[in-house]
Design a protein around this motif. Structure first.
Motif, short mmCIF file in Angstrom:
data_model
loop_
_atom_site.label_atom_id
_atom_site.label_comp_id
_atom_site.label_asym_id
_atom_site.label_seq_id
_atom_site.Cartn_x
_atom_site.Cartn_y
_atom_site.Cartn_z
N ARG A 62 2.51 -12.04 -8.56
CA ARG A 62 4.09 -12.29 -8.37
C ARG A 62 4.15 -12.49 -7.04
O ARG A 62 4.29 -12.09 -6.09
CB ARG A 62 4.76 -11.29 -9.22
CG ARG A 62 4.01 -11.13 -10.62
CD ARG A 62 5.04 -9.84 -11.44
NE ARG A 62 4.99 -8.72 -10.83
CZ ARG A 62 6.01 -7.81 -11.44
NH1 ARG A 62 7.38 -8.25 -11.54
NH2 ARG A 62 6.39 -6.80 -10.68
N LEU A 64 7.94 -12.57 -5.69
CA LEU A 64 9.62 -12.18 -5.50
C LEU A 64 9.97 -12.57 -4.74
O LEU A 64 10.00 -12.28 -3.01
CB LEU A 64 8.79 -10.53 -5.55
CG LEU A 64 8.25 -9.90 -6.56
CD1 LEU A 64 8.53 -8.22 -6.58
CD2 LEU A 64 8.62 -9.84 -8.22
N ARG A 140 8.90 -13.09 -20.21
CA ARG A 140 9.12 -13.38 -18.95
C ARG A 140 8.74 -15.06 -18.66
O ARG A 140 8.13 -15.22 -18.04
CB ARG A 140 8.24 -12.30 -18.15
CG ARG A 140 8.48 -11.18 -17.61
CD ARG A 140 7.15 -10.24 -17.88
NE ARG A 140 6.90 -10.46 -16.38
CZ ARG A 140 6.19 -9.73 -15.63
NH1 ARG A 140 5.79 -8.18 -15.92
NH2 ARG A 140 6.01 -9.68 -14.42
N HIS A 146 13.68 -8.43 -10.51
CA HIS A 146 13.19 -7.56 -10.48
C HIS A 146 13.38 -6.16 -9.71
O HIS A 146 13.85 -7.30 -8.70
CB HIS A 146 11.29 -7.52 -9.79
CG HIS A 146 11.40 -6.87 -9.79
ND1 HIS A 146 9.85 -5.78 -10.39
CD2 HIS A 146 10.93 -5.65 -8.64
CE1 HIS A 146 9.91 -4.81 -10.33
NE2 HIS A 146 9.42 -4.58 -9.47
N TYR A 157 15.30 -8.75 -6.25
CA TYR A 157 14.33 -9.86 -6.73
C TYR A 157 14.61 -10.51 -7.64
O TYR A 157 14.84 -10.27 -8.88
CB TYR A 157 12.97 -9.41 -6.22
CG TYR A 157 12.34 -8.29 -5.13
CD1 TYR A 157 11.89 -9.00 -3.67
CD2 TYR A 157 12.45 -7.05 -5.03
CE1 TYR A 157 11.59 -8.64 -3.25
CE2 TYR A 157 12.59 -6.83 -3.66
CZ TYR A 157 11.73 -6.99 -2.80
OH TYR A 157 11.20 -6.42 -2.11
N ASP A 159 12.15 -13.25 -9.11
CA ASP A 159 10.73 -13.23 -9.69
C ASP A 159 9.66 -14.39 -9.80
O ASP A 159 10.24 -14.66 -10.79
CB ASP A 159 9.88 -12.30 -10.75
CG ASP A 159 9.03 -12.41 -10.92
OD1 ASP A 159 8.05 -13.20 -10.39
OD2 ASP A 159 8.28 -11.71 -12.19
N SER A 161 8.02 -16.12 -10.11
CA SER A 161 6.33 -16.96 -10.57
C SER A 161 6.30 -16.66 -12.34
O SER A 161 6.31 -17.46 -12.87
CB SER A 161 5.33 -15.62 -10.62
OG SER A 161 5.23 -15.64 -8.94
N TYR A 365 5.26 -2.21 -6.10
CA TYR A 365 6.48 -3.17 -7.17
C TYR A 365 6.13 -3.71 -8.44
O TYR A 365 6.40 -3.99 -9.67
CB TYR A 365 6.32 -4.09 -6.23
CG TYR A 365 7.22 -4.33 -5.05
CD1 TYR A 365 8.01 -4.55 -5.04
CD2 TYR A 365 6.04 -4.20 -3.69
CE1 TYR A 365 8.45 -4.61 -3.19
CE2 TYR A 365 6.43 -4.21 -2.52
CZ TYR A 365 8.27 -3.91 -1.92
OH TYR A 365 8.32 -4.26 -1.38
#
Ligand SMILES: C[S@@+](CC[C@H](N)C(=O)[O-])C[C@H]1O[C@@H](n2cnc3c(N)ncnc32)[C@H](O)[C@@H]1O
Length: 425
Positions: A62, A64, A140, A146, A157, A159, A161, A365
């Protein structure tokens, strides 16, 4: 100004233990390494860099992108400070929002409560500013925010991805004990194989190693297989940059190999699944599949890499059978694979109670529950060193984790005369 403009710190998560390969990849994409953990690294760049990382990384999970940092002691303080952020400039008011988190702070027992507070603050703010609000839930596949909350420090953050990058999108039929795509890529990077020479993969299962090997040999960006990422669900998404990047990546991919890729398995079902997965990945024409025992696998004469990922075996009877398999692999290496570098991906012979010790700092994380599993370690019950049965000297034992199981990639130099020298030593 949108929070997505300009440079920011970025955290890239990965499977435990594969940061050395991730670091190399990030570095070769021209980005700095600011720090590293057991399952993440920190870098710095723009949202365009984040898009590039999503397209090209083979070993990351991922990406972030840091939006905001502040201190909060309690959930209500988190809500207030989250509400102050200009979410209406970043999140589409008619979109869908998912909040994930990693929380280690005394006022929160269940990280889902922190997620709820964040989600409420974001949608309340957007509703007030735009008169409508995004839907929210656990999927997601749209905008993902996040929260990392440690003690009093909160880092927020996006994300970029969305779904983890390990889900390349080609593995429709996973079968039993498949290797995660990002781990398979790291294993191949560890062998140093870049497409020159042959790649032989007996016991290929659903074909992950062979498929990743084909993509590495072709220089095919793994992200080309996916057409949905978190970054696409942000206001100001630079679609023309994404399209140009994809086009260049397609243009940079080769169409031919220098050697052969051979993948076999004793199970017809496994080979059918592997062929379907390779078709979805667009590399089926490059892999020669076959149904046979590992020792019958065709091995071309001109050398290369041979990699096996045997079953792990959890019960005593299975471990006894595996001892024979490992002895057989040793014979296969000695008799049939001279001039190759041989690899076996195998569980590390530790007692389960010791698994994971020394890795208590597993990625901060990750979600609370996942971190608990990783740091505790569990799963594999065998403690016999199967490598001893191979009967060849290991050149390297490269540490990896397959999910929560500590593993080793055993490397053997299978030069001509291996047997003779061993017999005389
Ligand atoms: C751990 S799985 C490999 C998983 C694979 N790396 C993947 O990503 O799907 C081990 C595979 O070895 C195969 N296998 C077991 N015994 C074998 C034998 N004697 N010869 C060839 N293949 C065998 C099984 O059918 C299984 O697909």
């Amino acid at each position: 100004m949108s929070m997505l403009m300009g440079k920011s710190r970025m955290v890239i998560t990965c499977a435990k233990g594969i940061t050395p390969f991730l670091k190399e990849e990030v570095f070769s994409l021209g980005l700095p390494i600011l720090s590293e953990g057991i399952a993440d690294i920190e870098t710095e760049g723009t949202m365009e860099d984040a898009i590039k990382l999503n397209l090209f990384l083979r070993t990351g999970h991922r990406v972030l992108f840091l939006l905001e940092e502040f201190n909060a002691k309690k959930p209500d303080e988190l809500y207030k400070k989250m509400w102050r952020i200009n979410w209406e400039d970043t999140i589409p008011e008619e979109g869908y929002l998912c909040v994930t988190s990693s929380v280690e702070t005394p006022t929160i027992k269940d990280s889902r409560f922190a997620n709820l507070k964040c989600k409420d603050a974001i949608v309340d703010r957007i509703k007030e500013k735009c008169s409508c609000r995004p839907d929210s839930g656990p999927k997601r596949d749209s905008t993902v925010i996040h929260l990392y909350w440690k003690d009093e420090r909160c880092q927020i953050y996006v994300d970029t991805s969305g779904e983890p990058l390990s889900r390349r999108g080609y593995r429709r039929i996973p079968l039993r004990a498949p290797m995660q795509e990002t781990l398979a890529a790291a294993v191949i990077l560890a062998t140093g194989w870049k497409g020159n020479g042959n790649f032989v993969n007996p016991m290929c299962g659903s074909g992950t190693l062979a498929i990743e090997a084909a993509m590495i040999a072709l220089n095919k960006a793994p992200g080309l297989l996916r057409n949905n990422y978190g970054f696409m669900h942000l206001k100001g998404f630079n679609e023309s940059y994404w399209k140009a990047l994809r086009k260049n990546a397609k243009g940079a991919a080769k169409s031919r190999l220098n050697g052969r890729i051979i993948a076999t398995d004793i199970s017809q079902e496994a080979i059918e699944a592997a062929k379907k997965n390779a078709t979805t990945a667009g590399v089926t024409h490059l892999i020669e599949f076959g149904v046979c025992g590992y020792s019958e696998t065709p091995v071309p004469e001109d050398g290369g890499i041979v990699v096996l990922n045997p079953e792990y075996g959890e019960r005593l009877g299975e471990i006894e059978e595996l001892k024979e398999v490992y002895k057989g692999i040793g014979d296969f290496f000695k008799k049939r694979c001279q001039g190759y570098r041989g690899y076996i991906f195998t569980p590390h012979p530790l007692k389960p109670c010791f698994l994971g010790q020394g890795y208590r700092g597993a990625s901060k994380y990750l979600s609370q529950s996942k971190r608990r599993v990783l740091t505790r370690g569990a799963g594999f019950t065998g403690n016999f060193d199967l490598a001893k049965k191979v009967g060849l000297k290991t050149k390297r034992r490269i540490p990896f984790f397959n999910s929560n199981i500590e593993c080793r990639l055993l490397e053997y130099d299978l030069y001509e005369g291996t047997r003779k020298r061993k017999a005389h030593s």
